[in-house]
Design a protein around this motif. Structure first.
Motif, PDB file in Angstrom:
ATOM      1  N   ILE A   1       0.827  -1.132   0.014  1.00  0.00           N
ATOM      2  CA  ILE A   1      -0.144  -0.079   0.121  1.00  0.00           C
ATOM      3  C   ILE A   1       0.933   1.277   0.213  1.00  0.00           C
ATOM      4  O   ILE A   1       0.553   2.202  -0.589  1.00  0.00           O
ATOM      5  CB  ILE A   1      -1.098  -0.107   1.202  1.00  0.00           C
ATOM      6  N   ASP A   2       1.878   1.111   0.714  1.00  0.00           N
ATOM      7  CA  ASP A   2       3.040   2.215   0.682  1.00  0.00           C
ATOM      8  C   ASP A   2       3.546   2.678  -0.624  1.00  0.00           C
ATOM      9  O   ASP A   2       3.660   3.782  -0.911  1.00  0.00           O
ATOM     10  CB  ASP A   2       3.858   2.082   1.948  1.00  0.00           C
ATOM     11  N   ALA A   3       3.868   1.470  -1.158  1.00  0.00           N
ATOM     12  CA  ALA A   3       4.254   1.684  -2.590  1.00  0.00           C
ATOM     13  C   ALA A   3       3.259   2.348  -3.674  1.00  0.00           C
ATOM     14  O   ALA A   3       3.956   3.252  -4.526  1.00  0.00           O
ATOM     15  CB  ALA A   3       4.887   0.176  -3.166  1.00  0.00           C
ATOM     16  N   VAL A   4       2.140   1.957  -3.516  1.00  0.00           N
ATOM     17  CA  VAL A   4       1.101   2.583  -4.416  1.00  0.00           C
ATOM     18  C   VAL A   4       0.966   3.899  -3.911  1.00  0.00           C
ATOM     19  O   VAL A   4       0.987   4.852  -4.985  1.00  0.00           O
ATOM     20  CB  VAL A   4      -0.199   1.438  -4.075  1.00  0.00           C
ATOM     21  N   LEU A   5       0.914   4.473  -2.711  1.00  0.00           N
ATOM     22  CA  LEU A   5       0.714   5.831  -2.356  1.00  0.00           C
ATOM     23  C   LEU A   5       1.946   6.628  -2.867  1.00  0.00           C
ATOM     24  O   LEU A   5       1.872   7.564  -3.395  1.00  0.00           O
ATOM     25  CB  LEU A   5       0.663   5.871  -0.848  1.00  0.00           C
TER      26      LEU A   5
END
Length: 162
Positions: A106-110
């Motif tokens: 999720i952090d990578a997508v953000l």
């Protein structure tokens, strides 16, 4: 508010902010924030599980005011160096993902969304501000994106009354 509090609950400097304090902070930021540089992530039930906030790196403009004074010429310099297109970097102010959702990318997508938005708006650099040394996940993500540590701030605590 809940995501921000829970995402930082393990940080040594974390304090539980009151709803009023967080609302006041949001009002302050809203005046200078661009909603396109704030992103959220939701689970299948529509609950927010992560967020990221970035802003133009105003420190680029402040660094041009050598003596730190706004009067008589500092204000003009500040306005000139904050004109559209003058600031070249986007600063990641906050990123948080609920503990149960960490390690899922999720952090990578953000980060990717912030990168895409920044690139589309003409920013050429990113700055991760004030990441705790103990925040291994965010530091690892920054290194994987090619970031380097260029400054370390440390805070110490000592009782003044014996």
């Amino acid at each position: 508010r809940q995501v921000a509090s829970q995402a930082r609950s393990q940080d040594w400097d974390s304090t539980a902010g009151s709803h009023a304090a967080l609302r006041d902070l949001a009002e302050d930021v809203k005046g200078c924030a661009d909603v396109h540089r704030a992103k959220g992530a939701e689970n299948g039930q529509g609950e927010v599980v992560g967020f990221a906030i970035a802003s133009p790196n105003i420190n680029e403009a402040w660094s041009r005011i050598r003596d730190g004074r706004l009067w008589p010429f500092g204000l003009a310099k500040l306005l000139w160096h904050t004109r559209p297109g003058a600031i070249r970097s986007l600063r990641v102010l906050a990123l948080g993902v609920l503990e149960d959702y960490r390690g899922l990318g999720i952090d990578a997508v953000l980060y990717d969304r912030l990168y895409s938005i920044g690139r589309d708006k003409g920013y050429v650099l990113g700055e991760f501000s004030q990441i705790l040394e103990t925040n291994r996940m965010m530091n690892a993500a920054a290194r994987m994106m090619g970031a380097r540590v260029y400054k370390t701030h440390r805070m110490y605590e000592k009782d003044l009354v014996a």
